[in-house]
Design a protein around this motif. Sequence first.
Motif, PDB file in Angstrom:
ATOM      1  N   LEU A 201       0.841  -1.192   0.000  1.00  0.00           N
ATOM      2  CA  LEU A 201       0.000   0.000   0.000  1.00  0.00           C
ATOM      3  C   LEU A 201       0.876   1.241   0.000  1.00  0.00           C
ATOM      4  O   LEU A 201       2.095   1.158   0.154  1.00  0.00           O
ATOM      5  N   SER A 202       0.249   2.399  -0.133  1.00  0.00           N
ATOM      6  CA  SER A 202       1.004   3.651  -0.083  1.00  0.00           C
ATOM      7  C   SER A 202       1.513   3.889   1.337  1.00  0.00           C
ATOM      8  O   SER A 202       0.917   3.441   2.320  1.00  0.00           O
ATOM      9  N   ARG A 203       2.628   4.602   1.435  1.00  0.00           N
ATOM     10  CA  ARG A 203       3.204   4.892   2.756  1.00  0.00           C
ATOM     11  C   ARG A 203       2.234   5.717   3.608  1.00  0.00           C
ATOM     12  O   ARG A 203       2.121   5.509   4.821  1.00  0.00           O
ATOM     13  N   SER A 204       1.528   6.654   2.989  1.00  0.00           N
ATOM     14  CA  SER A 204       0.590   7.486   3.749  1.00  0.00           C
ATOM     15  C   SER A 204      -0.530   6.651   4.348  1.00  0.00           C
ATOM     16  O   SER A 204      -0.966   6.878   5.486  1.00  0.00           O
ATOM     17  N   HIS A 205      -1.008   5.654   3.601  1.00  0.00           N
ATOM     18  CA  HIS A 205      -2.067   4.790   4.141  1.00  0.00           C
ATOM     19  C   HIS A 205      -1.536   3.970   5.304  1.00  0.00           C
ATOM     20  O   HIS A 205      -2.214   3.838   6.336  1.00  0.00           O
ATOM     21  N   VAL A 210      -1.247   2.436  11.124  1.00  0.00           N
ATOM     22  CA  VAL A 210      -0.359   2.052  12.231  1.00  0.00           C
ATOM     23  C   VAL A 210       0.669   3.168  12.394  1.00  0.00           C
ATOM     24  O   VAL A 210       1.710   3.179  11.743  1.00  0.00           O
ATOM     25  N   LYS A 211       0.349   4.128  13.263  1.00  0.00           N
ATOM     26  CA  LYS A 211       1.166   5.335  13.379  1.00  0.00           C
ATOM     27  C   LYS A 211       2.594   5.055  13.833  1.00  0.00           C
ATOM     28  O   LYS A 211       3.516   5.816  13.532  1.00  0.00           O
ATOM     29  N   TRP A 258       6.971  -3.968  12.235  1.00  0.00           N
ATOM     30  CA  TRP A 258       5.603  -4.416  11.991  1.00  0.00           C
ATOM     31  C   TRP A 258       4.713  -3.997  13.147  1.00  0.00           C
ATOM     32  O   TRP A 258       5.184  -3.640  14.226  1.00  0.00           O
ATOM     33  N   GLY A 259       3.403  -4.021  12.913  1.00  0.00           N
ATOM     34  CA  GLY A 259       2.444  -3.681  13.957  1.00  0.00           C
ATOM     35  C   GLY A 259       1.078  -4.248  13.619  1.00  0.00           C
ATOM     36  O   GLY A 259       0.847  -4.760  12.520  1.00  0.00           O
ATOM     37  N   MET A 266       0.485  -5.489   9.737  1.00  0.00           N
ATOM     38  CA  MET A 266       1.060  -4.607   8.728  1.00  0.00           C
ATOM     39  C   MET A 266       2.562  -4.521   8.964  1.00  0.00           C
ATOM     40  O   MET A 266       3.007  -4.328  10.095  1.00  0.00           O
ATOM     41  N   SER A 267       3.346  -4.672   7.912  1.00  0.00           N
ATOM     42  CA  SER A 267       4.801  -4.648   8.036  1.00  0.00           C
ATOM     43  C   SER A 267       5.402  -3.592   7.131  1.00  0.00           C
ATOM     44  O   SER A 267       4.820  -3.193   6.116  1.00  0.00           O
ATOM     45  N   SER A 268       6.603  -3.171   7.508  1.00  0.00           N
ATOM     46  CA  SER A 268       7.386  -2.222   6.720  1.00  0.00           C
ATOM     47  C   SER A 268       8.690  -2.905   6.321  1.00  0.00           C
ATOM     48  O   SER A 268       9.354  -3.526   7.155  1.00  0.00           O
TER      49      SER A 268
END
Length: 290
Positions: A201-205, A210-211, A258-259, A266-268
Amino acid sequence: MLGRITVIALLVGLFGFIVQSAQEEECGSFNEDQMLKQNGFAIPTEHQWVARIVYSKGFEGKIKDNGCLGVLISKRNVLAPAHCFVQYNGVAEAFSVHLGVHNKSAPVGVRVCETDGYCTRPAQEIKLAEIAIHPEYDSRSLKNTLAVLTLQRDAKINPNVMPICMPPLQLLNDTLVAQTFIVSGLRVFEDLRLKTWVNTLSRSHCQSRVKSLVTSSNTVCGYHARKEAYYLGAPLVGMQKKGSFTQNFYLVGILIDWGWDKERVMSSFLAIRNYMDFIQLNSNSLIVRH
């Protein structure tokens, strides 16, 4: 036991590098039947590039969920997040890597037969020689959190141990948003190596959902299709096509954070394509399929 490894933080561009063709050496083994079996577990001959990081006091480090992984990119090199190694005193602590681990509870160096019928080759333990930390790594923001590990000897390539292919040149500039990739690795509450789809997904979403998730212009984020979170460093891979066939997996990123978003994970992931110069500089050889 050796617990501290010299940190090498070389500036990009000082030396040349070697990029091997896939005809010289195999990488990113792809099997369509295996990919379609999305029951959560990866059999021993799937995602054979996953490496487990071993510290001087065992497998667990002082990081989120107490474990770190890397990804084998050549016979002598592994990529992993820098924050798996660099301590507050600036020293990088690690001891070795384990390759070919299917069951994290199984002893290393021993042939193991699982209850599901799979008999695996002995996992390999190889000590580390050097850890190259990205020169612009920021431990507070986790910006540029990338390390290239050099092993003391070559990994023995077999059906359970294989490097991942590096991103093909023609895909380096493609968008990583609104794509479907696969993440694989180990986690705290499961013994066997896992895999799951990741929808990016987009980074903004991602930040809106997950702040606390670590993101930057050099990351890609998304939801896991299954409610499973992985050790940091788990590789995110894409599928490279040739004509009407998928020929191999290639490395897209490594898990850095992740969170939970309610019941979803959701992971980065740090996008590897942004760091090819640094990786090439600190690797003895890389494999790219054309």
